[in-house]
Enzyme design. Structure first.
Site, short mmCIF file in Angstrom:
data_model
loop_
_atom_site.label_atom_id
_atom_site.label_comp_id
_atom_site.label_asym_id
_atom_site.label_seq_id
_atom_site.Cartn_x
_atom_site.Cartn_y
_atom_site.Cartn_z
N ASP A 107 -5.34 -3.40 10.85
CA ASP A 107 -6.07 -4.57 11.38
C ASP A 107 -5.16 -5.60 12.06
O ASP A 107 -5.64 -6.59 12.58
CB ASP A 107 -6.87 -5.25 10.27
CG ASP A 107 -5.96 -5.94 9.26
OD1 ASP A 107 -4.73 -5.75 9.30
OD2 ASP A 107 -6.49 -6.68 8.41
N ARG A 155 3.63 -4.31 -6.07
CA ARG A 155 3.96 -4.99 -4.81
C ARG A 155 5.00 -6.08 -5.07
O ARG A 155 5.94 -6.26 -4.29
CB ARG A 155 2.69 -5.61 -4.19
CG ARG A 155 2.99 -6.42 -2.93
CD ARG A 155 1.72 -6.94 -2.25
NE ARG A 155 2.08 -7.73 -1.07
CZ ARG A 155 1.18 -8.29 -0.24
NH1 ARG A 155 -0.10 -8.17 -0.47
NH2 ARG A 155 1.58 -8.99 0.80
N ASN A 206 -2.03 1.04 2.82
CA ASN A 206 -0.66 0.92 3.32
C ASN A 206 0.32 1.72 2.47
O ASN A 206 -0.04 2.18 1.39
CB ASN A 206 -0.27 -0.56 3.29
CG ASN A 206 -0.59 -1.23 4.62
OD1 ASN A 206 -0.36 -0.68 5.67
ND2 ASN A 206 -1.12 -2.44 4.55
N TYR A 260 4.75 -8.17 12.99
CA TYR A 260 5.59 -7.51 11.99
C TYR A 260 7.01 -7.26 12.49
O TYR A 260 7.92 -6.99 11.69
CB TYR A 260 4.96 -6.19 11.52
CG TYR A 260 3.98 -6.41 10.38
CD1 TYR A 260 4.41 -6.46 9.06
CD2 TYR A 260 2.63 -6.61 10.62
CE1 TYR A 260 3.54 -6.67 8.01
CE2 TYR A 260 1.74 -6.82 9.58
CZ TYR A 260 2.21 -6.86 8.28
OH TYR A 260 1.34 -7.08 7.24
N HIS A 294 2.74 -1.45 12.52
CA HIS A 294 3.49 -2.68 12.21
C HIS A 294 4.80 -2.72 13.01
O HIS A 294 5.82 -3.22 12.51
CB HIS A 294 3.77 -2.81 10.69
CG HIS A 294 2.52 -3.11 9.89
ND1 HIS A 294 2.53 -3.33 8.54
CD2 HIS A 294 1.23 -3.25 10.27
CE1 HIS A 294 1.31 -3.58 8.11
NE2 HIS A 294 0.49 -3.52 9.14
N ARG A 308 5.11 -13.12 -1.70
CA ARG A 308 3.74 -13.01 -1.16
C ARG A 308 2.78 -12.44 -2.21
O ARG A 308 1.64 -12.88 -2.33
CB ARG A 308 3.76 -12.16 0.11
CG ARG A 308 2.41 -11.92 0.74
CD ARG A 308 1.80 -13.19 1.32
NE ARG A 308 0.38 -12.97 1.61
CZ ARG A 308 -0.51 -13.95 1.77
NH1 ARG A 308 -0.14 -15.22 1.67
NH2 ARG A 308 -1.76 -13.68 2.03
P1 NAD Z 1 -5.91 -4.41 -4.59
O1 NAD Z 1 -4.83 -4.09 -5.56
O2 NAD Z 1 -6.76 -5.60 -4.82
O3 NAD Z 1 -6.89 -3.16 -4.52
C1 NAD Z 1 -6.51 -1.85 -4.49
C2 NAD Z 1 -7.36 -1.02 -5.47
O4 NAD Z 1 -6.92 0.33 -5.35
C3 NAD Z 1 -7.22 -1.41 -6.93
O5 NAD Z 1 -8.49 -1.70 -7.48
C4 NAD Z 1 -6.60 -0.20 -7.58
O6 NAD Z 1 -7.04 0.04 -8.89
C5 NAD Z 1 -7.03 0.90 -6.63
N1 NAD Z 1 -6.20 2.10 -6.72
C6 NAD Z 1 -4.86 2.19 -6.84
N2 NAD Z 1 -4.48 3.46 -6.85
C7 NAD Z 1 -5.59 4.22 -6.70
C8 NAD Z 1 -5.83 5.60 -6.66
N3 NAD Z 1 -4.83 6.49 -6.72
N4 NAD Z 1 -7.10 6.03 -6.53
C9 NAD Z 1 -8.11 5.14 -6.45
N5 NAD Z 1 -7.94 3.81 -6.49
C10 NAD Z 1 -6.70 3.36 -6.63
O7 NAD Z 1 -5.23 -4.45 -3.16
P2 NAD Z 1 -5.64 -5.19 -1.81
O8 NAD Z 1 -4.73 -6.32 -1.57
O9 NAD Z 1 -7.09 -5.48 -1.83
O10 NAD Z 1 -5.28 -4.10 -0.72
C11 NAD Z 1 -5.81 -2.81 -0.72
C12 NAD Z 1 -5.10 -1.94 0.30
O11 NAD Z 1 -5.50 -2.26 1.62
C13 NAD Z 1 -3.58 -2.04 0.31
O12 NAD Z 1 -3.03 -0.77 0.55
C14 NAD Z 1 -3.32 -2.95 1.47
O13 NAD Z 1 -2.01 -2.81 1.93
C15 NAD Z 1 -4.34 -2.42 2.43
N6 NAD Z 1 -4.66 -3.25 3.59
C16 NAD Z 1 -4.50 -2.67 4.80
C17 NAD Z 1 -4.82 -3.33 5.92
C18 NAD Z 1 -4.56 -2.65 7.23
O14 NAD Z 1 -4.75 -3.20 8.25
N7 NAD Z 1 -4.09 -1.41 7.28
C19 NAD Z 1 -5.31 -4.62 5.85
C20 NAD Z 1 -5.49 -5.21 4.60
C21 NAD Z 1 -5.16 -4.49 3.45
C1 G6P Z 2 -2.24 -7.45 7.60
C2 G6P Z 2 -1.74 -6.07 7.78
C3 G6P Z 2 -2.00 -5.27 6.54
C4 G6P Z 2 -1.42 -5.95 5.33
C5 G6P Z 2 -1.94 -7.36 5.21
C6 G6P Z 2 -1.20 -8.10 4.12
O1 G6P Z 2 -3.63 -7.46 7.55
O2 G6P Z 2 -2.27 -5.39 8.88
O3 G6P Z 2 -1.48 -4.00 6.73
O4 G6P Z 2 -1.75 -5.24 4.16
O5 G6P Z 2 -1.74 -8.04 6.42
O6 G6P Z 2 -1.87 -9.25 3.82
P1 G6P Z 2 -1.65 -10.06 2.47
O7 G6P Z 2 -2.56 -11.22 2.65
O8 G6P Z 2 -2.07 -9.12 1.35
O9 G6P Z 2 -0.21 -10.41 2.42
MN MN Z 3 -1.65 -3.19 8.75
#
Ligand code: NAD
Ligand code: G6P
Ligand code: MN
Length: 441
Positions: free
Chosen positions: A170, A93, A147, A262, A200, A284
């Site tokens: 979310d 990232r 994401n 976004y 987004h 970030r």
């Molecule tokens: P993080 O790095 O703490 O956790 C992600 C985990 O995924 C790690 O433990 C990693 O080892 C694991 N991983 C990576 N590739 C993998 C694979 N191929 N198979 C199984 N596990 C795997 O990240 P985070 O900040 O906690 O975020 C997690 C995800 O959630 C991100 O994609 C983030 O963008 C997403 N997110 C989405 C929303 C939303 O609204 N859509 C909101 C918050 C976070």
């Molecule tokens: C929001 C978005 C997510 C994104 C996150 C990033 O929740 O909907 O898609 O992953 O923000 O937050 P962060 O705290 O990791 O920058």
């Molecule tokens: Mn999102």
């Protein structure tokens, strides 16, 4: 009441403890009999999982708990896969954010070249999890919030068109919580919204309370003054506060609607770049690694060291209750109205039918039904057409291993000024993503 079995994919995520606690808090409406964690990084997951094991044994001894890096173990006997993986983790990232900035372009997790790079990593990981689910629990549903959701959703549409996967975000939920506060309501659950766009990349065009009163004028008046910043924002992180405040300028571009935050990356890329490039080495991702990741893993280590979760540093992520809303709606056929990322197929009547759009849907045990949006205005339509082409070109590039398609995708992003800058960024991203992207020819 039927009890579900859930596997959280991305078990080592910083969001896992918050989601586990949030699941416990909603046992009255979405009871679970089993929680499993799955990750492909055994060491990272173990730290979170051992703490969750102690917490669950203390607070919910009836819920079976296990964790594994073996797909068969993790994906057998589950009803729901809640997926939040980050392929390449924060180290990648950080590169997504820093590389475009070296070329004068904003660097962001899901928007612009950074989001495109992340998409090229995520597609394979998410499809792999979907395949594990279908192999070991063919009747299960995957609720994906990994994401970049827009690109991942388009990849699911193209590569696994019949799969039971729902992509969700979310951000609208978070903004609606603010809107409810602005409108003087207790909760966003008291509002019914009409919203359309891409993930987004969307707009609210109607917001009503339970009696049908129009809440748009009051919310617009607030947003015109201070964006989505609200009274309860005292503890909000500075990065997010800035984003909520900037919504004021985003709103000004189209005062007929209320924007997703976004959109600042697409409508004010020069501003974002100026703002972020004051600290090009501290993006970030750096911020999240220094705070959220450190804090969550320290809290987990503390629970394991003390052997108890009493007074622990894990916090329920109430914000994430939208995931329970979705699971509950499917498990108990609630016909709940939620924003999902789905194939347009006429819901927005003057927009491509094969575009993945974010719109309200009714969710029940048979899946979702889309709510018709009708025609959208030219401004939004124009922006969305450009962005949806970016997302489709990324998926083309991934499927066909096409350098040309990815160059076109980056060129077409509103955040990038020219094809030559796009090419320079792409060449750096290819170098940085070796081993994560398919080979491009
Ligand atoms: P993080 O790095 O703490 O956790 C992600 C985990 O995924 C790690 O433990 C990693 O080892 C694991 N991983 C990576 N590739 C993998 C694979 N191929 N198979 C199984 N596990 C795997 O990240 P985070 O900040 O906690 O975020 C997690 C995800 O959630 C991100 O994609 C983030 O963008 C997403 N997110 C989405 C929303 C939303 O609204 N859509 C909101 C918050 C976070
Ligand atoms: C929001 C978005 C997510 C994104 C996150 C990033 O929740 O909907 O898609 O992953 O923000 O937050 P962060 O705290 O990791 O920058
Ligand atoms: Mn999102």
């Amino acid at each position: 009441m039927k009890k579900s079995s859930v596997v959280i994919a991305g078990g080592g995520s910083t969001f896992t403890p918050g989601i586990v606690l949030m699941l416990l808090e909603h046992q009255d409406r979405f009871p679970v009999r089993q929680i499993k964690l799955y990750d492909n990084d055994a060491e990272r997951q173990k730290k979170i999982a051992e703490a969750c094991r102690i917490l669950l044994a203390e607070r919910a001894p009836d819920i079976a708990f296990s964790y594994s890096v073996r797909p068969e173990e993790a994906f057998s006997d589950v009803d729901f896969v809640m997926a939040h993986i980050r392929v390449g983790k924060y180290a990648m990232r950080e590169k997504d954010e820093k590389i475009p900035m070296r070329h004068g372009v904003l660097g962001q997790e899901t928007c612009g070249p950074g989001g495109i790079a992340y998409g090229m990593r995520s597609i394979g990981g998410v499809i792999e999890i979907l395949d594990y689910m279908e192999k070991y629990s063919p009747d299960a549903w995957m609720l994906n919030y990994s994401n970049p959701a827009a690109i991942v959703a388009e990849a699911c549409r193209r590569l696994r068109p019949c799969s039971r996967v729902i992509n969700i975000c979310d951000m609208p939920v978070g903004i609606e919580e603010r809107m409810a506060e602005i409108a003087g309501l207790k909760s966003r659950r008291e509002m019914t919204v009409r919203y359309y766009g891409l993930n987004h990349f969307g707009w609210w065009c109607d917001i009503r309370d339970r009696d049908g009163n129009d809440l748009m004028p009051a919310i617009k008046a607030h947003v015109a003054g201070c964006g989505y910043v609200v009274d309860s924002d005292a503890g909000t992180e500075p990065d997010w506060r800035e984003t909520f405040a900037k919504a004021r300028d985003v709103y000004a571009v189209d005062p007929d609607t209320l924007p997703n935050t976004y959109l600042k990356y697409y409508l004010f890329p020069d501003y974002v770049f100026r703002h972020d490039s004051r600290h090009p080495e501290h993006t970030r991702a750096s911020e999240v690694m220094e705070h959220r990741e450190k804090e969550v893993f320290a809290a987990a280590a503390d629970i394991v060291a003390r052997g108890t979760a009493a007074g622990c540093g894990f916090h329920s992520d109430e914000h994430a209750s939208y995931i329970v809303d979705l699971a509950e709606a499917i498990a108990f056929n609630r016909q709940a109205r939620m924003l999902l990322i789905v194939e347009n197929d006429g819901a927005i009547s003057n927009f491509a039918s094969d575009a993945m759009v974010e719109i309200p849907c009714l969710v029940g045990s048979a899946g979702y039904e889309k709510i018709s949006i009708g025609r959208i205005p030219l401004f939004q339509k124009g922006l969305m057409e450009q962005q949806v082409a970016v997302e489709k070109l990324v998926v083309d590039a991934w499927i066909n291993g096409s350098y040309q398609a990815l160059w076109q995708a980056i060129t077409l992003s509103r955040t990038v000024p020219s094809a030559s800058v796009a090419k320079a960024i792409l060449d750096d991203l290819i170098e940085a993503n070796r081993g994560y992207w398919p080979e491009l020819k």
